[in-house]
Design an enzyme around this catalytic site. Sequence first.
Site, PDB file in Angstrom:
ATOM      1  N   PHE A   1       0.850  -1.185   0.000  1.00 25.73           N
ATOM      2  CA  PHE A   1       0.000   0.000   0.000  1.00 25.73           C
ATOM      3  C   PHE A   1       0.888   1.237   0.000  1.00 25.73           C
ATOM      4  O   PHE A   1       2.084   1.162   0.294  1.00 25.73           O
ATOM      5  CB  PHE A   1      -0.893   0.028   1.239  1.00 25.73           C
ATOM      6  CG  PHE A   1      -1.930  -1.062   1.281  1.00 25.73           C
ATOM      7  CD1 PHE A   1      -2.520  -1.541   0.132  1.00 25.73           C
ATOM      8  CD2 PHE A   1      -2.325  -1.606   2.491  1.00 25.73           C
ATOM      9  CE1 PHE A   1      -3.479  -2.543   0.165  1.00 25.73           C
ATOM     10  CE2 PHE A   1      -3.285  -2.606   2.554  1.00 25.73           C
ATOM     11  CZ  PHE A   1      -3.854  -3.078   1.384  1.00 25.73           C
ATOM     12  N   ALA A   2       0.274   2.397  -0.262  1.00 30.25           N
ATOM     13  CA  ALA A   2       1.029   3.638  -0.123  1.00 30.25           C
ATOM     14  C   ALA A   2       1.636   3.730   1.275  1.00 30.25           C
ATOM     15  O   ALA A   2       2.750   4.229   1.442  1.00 30.25           O
ATOM     16  CB  ALA A   2       0.124   4.838  -0.391  1.00 30.25           C
ATOM     17  N   GLU A   3       0.929   3.225   2.280  1.00 31.60           N
ATOM     18  CA  GLU A   3       1.448   3.298   3.638  1.00 31.60           C
ATOM     19  C   GLU A   3       0.974   2.125   4.480  1.00 31.60           C
ATOM     20  O   GLU A   3      -0.188   1.705   4.395  1.00 31.60           O
ATOM     21  CB  GLU A   3       0.981   4.581   4.323  1.00 31.60           C
ATOM     22  CG  GLU A   3       2.100   5.395   4.914  1.00 31.60           C
ATOM     23  CD  GLU A   3       2.871   6.146   3.855  1.00 31.60           C
ATOM     24  OE1 GLU A   3       4.117   6.162   3.955  1.00 31.60           O
ATOM     25  OE2 GLU A   3       2.265   6.718   2.953  1.00 31.60           O
ATOM     26  N   THR A   4       1.899   1.600   5.283  1.00 29.95           N
ATOM     27  CA  THR A   4       1.573   0.715   6.390  1.00 29.95           C
ATOM     28  C   THR A   4       1.919   1.453   7.671  1.00 29.95           C
ATOM     29  O   THR A   4       3.038   1.960   7.828  1.00 29.95           O
ATOM     30  CB  THR A   4       2.345  -0.615   6.314  1.00 29.95           C
ATOM     31  OG1 THR A   4       1.951  -1.317   5.135  1.00 29.95           O
ATOM     32  CG2 THR A   4       2.066  -1.479   7.530  1.00 29.95           C
TER      33      THR A   4
END
Length: 265
Positions: free
Chosen positions: A45-48
Amino acid sequence: MTAIAYTHVDAFADAPFGGNQAAVMPLDAWLPDEVLQAIGAENNFAETAFTVPDPSGAADYELRWFTPTNEVKLCGHATLASGAVLLERDGTDRVTFATRAAGVLEVRRAGDAYELALPTSRVEQRAMPELSAALGTGDAPVFDTVEGTEDTTIVLLEDEAAVRALSPDMRALEAIDRMAICTAPGSDTDIVSRVFVPAWGVPEDSVTGSAHAAMAPFWAERLGRDRFTAFQASRRGGRVTCRMDGDRVWLGGPCVTVVEGTFYP
């Protein structure tokens, strides 16, 4: 084998498949950085977002964010997602996060949605010809960070159609260590934007909280008011409410949990 609770949240979305995806993974204690980065790459994902209880008492939790390729200094949508997960789990109305570069952040309930307080970024106009060429924005005015957590650049375009029509050279952008925000007045909302960060492993972000932390003072000055509505015109898309509060901005929007499970690193 260690088991970690895993929640996949669509942030700034009122239904699945919209907004920006984040994985939220509460920990009891920090894992090695290389493991956190490997999990971020695996989730893709774009961010974890990872949290641990804050032993200092400065906040409720410590919070860190990893893209598929690196740790970042600030991420808004994954903070909103983390707040939504922990508020629902703990049955509270407010949660605070101590971060390594952005200070203490706060998420609180706002009716059926949530609000996130972020530190604002300030920009000033300057020429950045390589960035303009990579974005294909010609002589549109460019504003670069002079104060803020992240290296952020805002490109002011004429209208929403120009924002939606952008087709940047992602390979060229990979060599420019900036979050590139292209924005203009909106049609259904006060402003519209798209955000490109290939240098940080995210070619085009879906809905970017930290970008709105830069756009909030930028547009508040131009609109002549301290609150406005925004739409990030990515493929998934997402709406954000923005409200200036001194040197912070409150970003509002709903979150939807789409997956709950267990991660085994």
